[in-house]
Design an enzyme around this catalytic site. Structure first.
Site, PDB file in Angstrom:
ATOM      1  N   THR A 212      35.104  47.542  45.095  1.00 47.01           N
ATOM      2  CA  THR A 212      36.544  48.220  45.459  1.00 47.01           C
ATOM      3  C   THR A 212      35.774  48.476  47.309  1.00 47.01           C
ATOM      4  O   THR A 212      34.908  49.426  47.114  1.00 47.01           O
ATOM      5  CB  THR A 212      37.525  48.983  44.706  1.00 47.01           C
ATOM      6  OG1 THR A 212      37.402  47.936  43.453  1.00 47.01           O
ATOM      7  CG2 THR A 212      38.971  49.060  46.260  1.00 47.01           C
ATOM      8  N   ARG A 240      46.484  42.026  35.183  1.00 51.24           N
ATOM      9  CA  ARG A 240      46.321  42.965  35.042  1.00 51.24           C
ATOM     10  C   ARG A 240      46.639  44.123  36.537  1.00 51.24           C
ATOM     11  O   ARG A 240      45.952  42.875  37.454  1.00 51.24           O
ATOM     12  CB  ARG A 240      45.266  43.610  34.948  1.00 51.24           C
ATOM     13  CG  ARG A 240      45.094  45.141  34.866  1.00 51.24           C
ATOM     14  CD  ARG A 240      43.698  45.879  35.607  1.00 51.24           C
ATOM     15  NE  ARG A 240      43.392  47.209  36.512  1.00 51.24           N
ATOM     16  CZ  ARG A 240      42.968  47.729  37.237  1.00 51.24           C
ATOM     17  NH1 ARG A 240      42.327  46.902  38.344  1.00 51.24           N
ATOM     18  NH2 ARG A 240      42.316  48.775  36.865  1.00 51.24           N
ATOM     19  N   VAL A 241      47.066  44.878  37.110  1.00 50.09           N
ATOM     20  CA  VAL A 241      47.361  44.819  38.520  1.00 50.09           C
ATOM     21  C   VAL A 241      46.596  46.731  38.589  1.00 50.09           C
ATOM     22  O   VAL A 241      47.261  47.680  37.653  1.00 50.09           O
ATOM     23  CB  VAL A 241      48.202  45.306  39.462  1.00 50.09           C
ATOM     24  CG1 VAL A 241      48.792  45.668  40.499  1.00 50.09           C
ATOM     25  CG2 VAL A 241      48.980  44.013  39.386  1.00 50.09           C
ATOM     26  N   ASP A 243      46.078  50.281  40.949  1.00 44.50           N
ATOM     27  CA  ASP A 243      45.791  50.974  41.831  1.00 44.50           C
ATOM     28  C   ASP A 243      45.735  50.628  43.383  1.00 44.50           C
ATOM     29  O   ASP A 243      46.095  51.092  44.728  1.00 44.50           O
ATOM     30  CB  ASP A 243      45.157  52.154  41.766  1.00 44.50           C
ATOM     31  CG  ASP A 243      43.546  52.086  42.178  1.00 44.50           C
ATOM     32  OD1 ASP A 243      42.926  51.254  41.826  1.00 44.50           O
ATOM     33  OD2 ASP A 243      43.169  52.770  42.926  1.00 44.50           O
TER      34      ASP A 243
HETATM   35  N1  ASP Z   1      40.729  50.896  40.920  1.00 45.14           N
HETATM   36  C1  ASP Z   1      40.096  49.328  40.657  1.00 45.14           C
HETATM   37  C2  ASP Z   1      40.543  48.976  40.585  1.00 45.14           C
HETATM   38  O1  ASP Z   1      41.268  49.516  39.131  1.00 45.14           O
HETATM   39  C3  ASP Z   1      38.620  49.402  40.445  1.00 45.14           C
HETATM   40  C4  ASP Z   1      37.418  50.096  41.550  1.00 45.14           C
HETATM   41  O2  ASP Z   1      37.924  50.636  42.510  1.00 45.14           O
HETATM   42  O3  ASP Z   1      36.541  49.881  41.301  1.00 45.14           O
HETATM   43  O4  ASP Z   1      41.651  47.889  40.447  1.00 45.14           O
END
Ligand code: ASP
Length: 344
Positions: A212, A240-241, A243
């Site tokens: 991310t 799926r969503v 954060d």
């Molecule tokens: N936070 C991101 C999510 O859960 C994934 C990540 O940051 O690695 O979609």
């Protein structure tokens, strides 16, 4: 086993407070901090070539954002510029190179927040927008909404002339391999556990959600902004969503306190309102950014999550904390301090 929280904190003061307003403006500290995800980034699995590719990409992203600030541009423009470089790079789990969901497709999330007004915008489950962060900004600038999901968000982007690509554009061989590995992992877990445990367990696996991207910036006018963009986690449920598109969870900016972007176990970042909580610790408990980001990561751990947070405040103090083996990260400040790092 949790790893110790690692810190890269740079404290600085403005030092220009006693000067005239005009002089203060010209001397005001500015800068940018970026991350390219936190998770299981093991030295043993990182080749010298891959590490140098990551470092180069992080440097380019950071410097694209910094260049905006240096020429007097706004923090919002700076975080968009930095995030777009990482979205365009296949190395990161955002834009090109986004991870694949359970159906083998890329569904991406992004958000942005302007610390001047606390205006914000996000998109979730987008499949065709080349740069999801541009679409998040569109939602912020051109609609009365804060979050748009699915084909409506893709359509909005198209109608405003944003670059639209074939869904295959985002897919890379590396992500396909990770997807196969995740599918095997899920099949193994399915044979031994109940449905609820399967889904939540896999969602938290740090190996499945590396990359991310995010940026936080302080511009010369003293304004803050934050942006985050992601493909989520490998083999996530369709629809799926996480954060990343949710203000207060993955992204937060408020000129009075700080700008924050997170990466990690998205469900736990939502459940702990992670990004807003960093600002709340500053606001209500008088913590500095290092203390505030550490406290929030501890809270994420207390519900079984992990990850990393970057933050900057209106004085140019920054924090980059994480409890995973590594977090791709970089910063550049107007006093000349700069860094690119991956491991602790
Ligand atoms: N936070 C991101 C999510 O859960 C994934 C990540 O940051 O690695 O979609």
């Amino acid at each position: 086993m949790k790893h110790a929280i690692l810190t890269a904190l740079l404290l600085a003061t403005l030092g220009a407070c006693a000067t005239s307003p005009r002089k203060e403006a010209s001397m005001r500290r500015f800068g940018i901090v970026i991350h390219g995800g936190a998770g299981t980034i093991l030295r043993s699995e990182m080749t010298a070539e891959l590490e140098s590719d990551y470092r180069r990409a992080l440097g380019e992203a950071r410097d694209a954002g910094y260049a905006v600030l240096q020429r007097g541009g706004g923090a919002v423009d700076a975080v968009v510029a930095a995030v777009k470089v990482m979205e365009d790079s296949p190395l990161f789990n955002a834009g090109k190179g986004a991870v694949l969901n359970a159906a083998g497709d890329c569904e991406m999330d992004a958000s942005i927040m302007d610390g001047r007004t606390r205006a914000g915008g996000g998109v979730a489950i987008v499949r065709r927008i080349k740069n999801p962060i541009d679409a998040a900004r569109l939602v912020m600038d051109k609609t009365s909404h804060v979050l748009l999901a699915g084909t409506a968000a893709d359509d909005l982007a198209r109608s405003h002339g944003l670059a639209i690509v074939d869904p295959d554009y985002f897919k890379t061989e590396r992500r396909l391999q990770q997807w196969r590995k995740a599918r095997e992992l899920e099949q193994r877990k399915q044979s031994t556990r109940g449905l609820h445990e399967r889904v939540s367990d896999l969602a938290g696996d740090p190996e499945l959600r590396v990359g991310t991207v995010g940026a936080v910036a302080l511009d010369q006018a003293g304004n803050l902004a934050a942006a985050t963009s992601t493909g989520g986690r490998t083999h996530k449920a369709v629809g799926r969503v996480g954060d990343s598109p949710i203000l207060g969870a993955g992204t937060w900016a408020d000129n009075r306190f700080c700008a924050v972007s997170g990466t990690g176990h998205g469900e736990m970042f939502i459940r702990t309102t992670a990004a807003r909580d960093v600002a709340a610790h500053v606001e209500f408990q008088g913590m500095d950014l290092d203390q505030a980001t550490r406290a929030v990561i501890k809270n994420i751990e207390s519900v079984g999550g992990d990850g990393g947070l970057i933050a900057i405040d209106r004085h140019g103090n920054i924090a980059m904390n994480f409890d995973t083996p590594g977090m791709y990260r970089a910063f550049r400040l107007s006093d000349g301090t700069t860094s690119i790092a991956i491991f602790d």
